[in-house]
Design a protein around this motif. Structure first.
Motif, PDB file in Angstrom:
ATOM      1  N   GLY A   1       7.986  -2.686  -6.306  1.00  0.00           N
ATOM      2  CA  GLY A   1       9.440  -2.697  -6.337  1.00  0.00           C
ATOM      3  C   GLY A   1      10.090  -1.378  -6.678  1.00  0.00           C
ATOM      4  O   GLY A   1      11.321  -1.297  -6.765  1.00  0.00           O
ATOM      5  N   MET A   2       9.329  -0.312  -6.852  1.00  0.00           N
ATOM      6  CA  MET A   2       9.893   0.949  -7.322  1.00  0.00           C
ATOM      7  C   MET A   2      10.253   1.926  -6.204  1.00  0.00           C
ATOM      8  O   MET A   2      10.434   3.117  -6.442  1.00  0.00           O
ATOM      9  N   LEU A   3      10.350   1.429  -4.974  1.00  0.00           N
ATOM     10  CA  LEU A   3      10.868   2.220  -3.855  1.00  0.00           C
ATOM     11  C   LEU A   3      12.143   1.558  -3.365  1.00  0.00           C
ATOM     12  O   LEU A   3      12.219   0.334  -3.247  1.00  0.00           O
ATOM     13  N   PHE A   4      13.147   2.376  -3.049  1.00  0.00           N
ATOM     14  CA  PHE A   4      14.402   1.785  -2.580  1.00  0.00           C
ATOM     15  C   PHE A   4      14.345   1.569  -1.074  1.00  0.00           C
ATOM     16  O   PHE A   4      14.037   2.497  -0.307  1.00  0.00           O
ATOM     17  N   PRO A   5      14.625   0.352  -0.620  1.00  0.00           N
ATOM     18  CA  PRO A   5      14.580   0.081   0.827  1.00  0.00           C
ATOM     19  C   PRO A   5      15.780   0.689   1.544  1.00  0.00           C
ATOM     20  O   PRO A   5      16.927   0.372   1.248  1.00  0.00           O
ATOM     21  N   ASP A   6      15.488   1.559   2.478  1.00  0.00           N
ATOM     22  CA  ASP A   6      16.533   2.236   3.251  1.00  0.00           C
ATOM     23  C   ASP A   6      15.846   2.928   4.416  1.00  0.00           C
ATOM     24  O   ASP A   6      14.622   2.923   4.537  1.00  0.00           O
ATOM     25  N   THR A   7      16.652   3.552   5.288  1.00  0.00           N
ATOM     26  CA  THR A   7      16.099   4.342   6.390  1.00  0.00           C
ATOM     27  C   THR A   7      16.093   5.808   5.980  1.00  0.00           C
ATOM     28  O   THR A   7      17.134   6.364   5.613  1.00  0.00           O
TER      29      THR A   7
ATOM     30  N   LEU B   1      12.103   6.392   9.290  1.00  0.00           N
ATOM     31  CA  LEU B   1      11.219   5.340   8.818  1.00  0.00           C
ATOM     32  C   LEU B   1      12.031   4.432   7.899  1.00  0.00           C
ATOM     33  O   LEU B   1      12.713   4.914   6.992  1.00  0.00           O
ATOM     34  N   THR B   2      11.958   3.127   8.130  1.00  0.00           N
ATOM     35  CA  THR B   2      12.742   2.166   7.361  1.00  0.00           C
ATOM     36  C   THR B   2      11.850   1.356   6.435  1.00  0.00           C
ATOM     37  O   THR B   2      10.870   0.747   6.878  1.00  0.00           O
ATOM     38  N   LEU B   3      12.176   1.386   5.151  1.00  0.00           N
ATOM     39  CA  LEU B   3      11.557   0.498   4.172  1.00  0.00           C
ATOM     40  C   LEU B   3      12.477  -0.708   4.033  1.00  0.00           C
ATOM     41  O   LEU B   3      13.685  -0.557   3.842  1.00  0.00           O
ATOM     42  N   VAL B   4      11.911  -1.899   4.105  1.00  0.00           N
ATOM     43  CA  VAL B   4      12.692  -3.116   4.272  1.00  0.00           C
ATOM     44  C   VAL B   4      12.800  -3.899   2.969  1.00  0.00           C
ATOM     45  O   VAL B   4      11.801  -4.077   2.254  1.00  0.00           O
ATOM     46  N   GLU B   5      14.008  -4.408   2.684  1.00  0.00           N
ATOM     47  CA  GLU B   5      14.196  -5.282   1.533  1.00  0.00           C
ATOM     48  C   GLU B   5      13.264  -6.483   1.629  1.00  0.00           C
ATOM     49  O   GLU B   5      13.120  -7.088   2.685  1.00  0.00           O
ATOM     50  N   GLY B   6      12.643  -6.819   0.532  1.00  0.00           N
ATOM     51  CA  GLY B   6      11.806  -8.009   0.496  1.00  0.00           C
ATOM     52  C   GLY B   6      10.353  -7.779   0.853  1.00  0.00           C
ATOM     53  O   GLY B   6       9.525  -8.655   0.599  1.00  0.00           O
ATOM     54  N   GLU B   7      10.013  -6.625   1.432  1.00  0.00           N
ATOM     55  CA  GLU B   7       8.601  -6.383   1.696  1.00  0.00           C
ATOM     56  C   GLU B   7       7.936  -5.880   0.419  1.00  0.00           C
ATOM     57  O   GLU B   7       8.592  -5.351  -0.481  1.00  0.00           O
ATOM     58  N   THR B   8       6.644  -6.049   0.323  1.00  0.00           N
ATOM     59  CA  THR B   8       5.929  -5.618  -0.869  1.00  0.00           C
ATOM     60  C   THR B   8       5.681  -4.116  -0.823  1.00  0.00           C
ATOM     61  O   THR B   8       5.788  -3.477   0.236  1.00  0.00           O
ATOM     62  N   LEU B   9       5.325  -3.571  -1.973  1.00  0.00           N
ATOM     63  CA  LEU B   9       4.994  -2.145  -2.035  1.00  0.00           C
ATOM     64  C   LEU B   9       3.814  -1.834  -1.121  1.00  0.00           C
ATOM     65  O   LEU B   9       3.799  -0.808  -0.438  1.00  0.00           O
ATOM     66  N   LYS B  10       2.830  -2.727  -1.085  1.00  0.00           N
ATOM     67  CA  LYS B  10       1.661  -2.534  -0.224  1.00  0.00           C
ATOM     68  C   LYS B  10       2.090  -2.415   1.234  1.00  0.00           C
ATOM     69  O   LYS B  10       1.600  -1.542   1.967  1.00  0.00           O
ATOM     70  N   GLN B  11       3.001  -3.273   1.660  1.00  0.00           N
ATOM     71  CA  GLN B  11       3.491  -3.220   3.039  1.00  0.00           C
ATOM     72  C   GLN B  11       4.287  -1.942   3.296  1.00  0.00           C
ATOM     73  O   GLN B  11       4.161  -1.332   4.359  1.00  0.00           O
ATOM     74  N   ALA B  12       5.100  -1.539   2.331  1.00  0.00           N
ATOM     75  CA  ALA B  12       5.911  -0.336   2.490  1.00  0.00           C
ATOM     76  C   ALA B  12       5.039   0.911   2.588  1.00  0.00           C
ATOM     77  O   ALA B  12       5.255   1.769   3.453  1.00  0.00           O
TER      78      ALA B  12
END
Length: 336
Positions: free
Chosen positions: A160-166, A116-127
């Motif tokens: 912003g408190m989650l690091f975007p990565d796979t 699962l990939t969290l993406v740079e620039g997306e909001t916490l709600k989206q993540a």
């Protein structure tokens, strides 16, 4: 020795020899059957239920038509008791994988990895929505509130408190555990970036660094531009100028944003509208990658105070308002 005794001995010897030959044949046949490939035409996701035995596996594979009969696996378990030490989980069975290799996969517990990939620039709600929608993750009873609580952020808004990565995980893993991993990773990245910050920046805390980094993240996707974007905002903060950045306006609008920013939106006073407030907004506005963090704490040295999109993903940077207005005429008004 009497003839009948000789005959009996010969008969017994013959039976013993036949038994040895039969046993040798069975071992040979068993080895052959266990080395035979599963009848699969493509990689197949398969779940081994909790508590299922190897005998149950043999029956299930036979029912699927992946093996011609369950007999040989059942016999193999009798001869090799370690084959019973299989682990529940979701596995990927490959074409041409032998029966023995497939059982070894279950014994080793080498489960199928999901990503699962969290993406740079997306909001916490989206993540968090991305996490909550993944069918292979076990979700908390509290839903999105449970996922947000897993971040363990003490402030009012954990944006912003989650690091975007796979992130990799196994089927059935906890969604909360994945969120905790991403939050822990973010805390480490913040600590590292803050320890490398340039001296004299107008940032009072590592949290303000993250806020600035989130704005930089939203302003450009070009890695080479981020330090320059950072320098513009640092220069404006040092001069007491408003940041006047559209992504903060959009974040402050929330779900009302429909893809367009109007003059009324720019004039609306929200906690995030940097056309109306001075300094940084109260929280980050997106997830932040490492390069954006570095751009916030190690900005380029420049005399730029303005930038405008050139329409191709890059930006034109200006030192003065006069230069900036010319750039706006060239790149914005010309397109409208």
């Amino acid at each position: 020795m009497k003839k009948w005794m000789v005959g009996l001995a010969l008969s017994l010897a013959s039976l013993a020899l036949a038994a040895v030959i039969a046993a040798a044949y069975m071992v040979h046949r068993l080895d052959k059957e266990m080395a035979a490939p599963l009848n699969l035409t493509k990689a197949t996701e398969w779940q081994l239920p909790v508590g299922a035995s190897t005998v149950r596996v043999a029956n299930l594979w036979s029912e699927e038509g992946w093996i011609p009969t369950s007999l040989w696996i059942k016999l193999a378990v009798r001869m090799e008791p370690t084959l019973a030490n299989i682990k529940a989980g979701t596995y990927q069975l490959e074409p041409q994988m032998s029966v023995r290799e497939a059982l070894q996969l279950l014994m080793d517990g080498r489960q199928m990895a999901f990503r699962l990939t969290l993406v740079e620039g997306e909001t916490l709600k989206q993540a968090l929505a991305r996490v909550s929608e993944h069918p292979k993750l076990t979700q908390p009873a509290q839903g999105m509130a449970g996922l947000q609580a897993a971040i363990e952020f003490e402030g009012l808004n954990p944006e912003g408190m989650l690091f975007p990565d796979t992130y990799q995980f196994h089927a059935g893993d906890s969604a909360e555990a994945l969120v905790r991993r991403a939050a822990s990773r973010m805390r480490r990245e913040i600590e590292q970036a803050w320890s490398q910050c340039q001296e004299g920046l107008p940032l009072e805390s590592d949290y303000q660094m993250v806020i600035l980094a989130s704005i930089i993240e939203k302003e450009t996707a070009l890695a080479e531009e981020r330090p320059l974007i950072g320098s513009v905002f640092i220069n404006r903060l040092n001069r007491g100028m408003r940041l006047q950045t559209d992504p903060t306006v959009i974040y402050g609008m929330g779900d009302r944003f429909d893809g367009n920013i109007t003059k009324a939106d720019l004039l609306e006073r929200t906690a995030y509208n940097t056309y109306r407030i001075r300094g940084l907004p109260p929280t980050p506005i997106s997830l932040v990658g490492r390069e954006a963090l570095q751009a916030a704490c190690q900005p380029a040295q420049s005399k730029y105070y303005y930038f405008v999109s050139k329409g191709d993903g890059s930006h034109h940077f200006s030192r003065t308002l006069k230069e900036h207005n010319r750039a706006v005429n060239k790149y914005i008004r010309k397109r409208s």
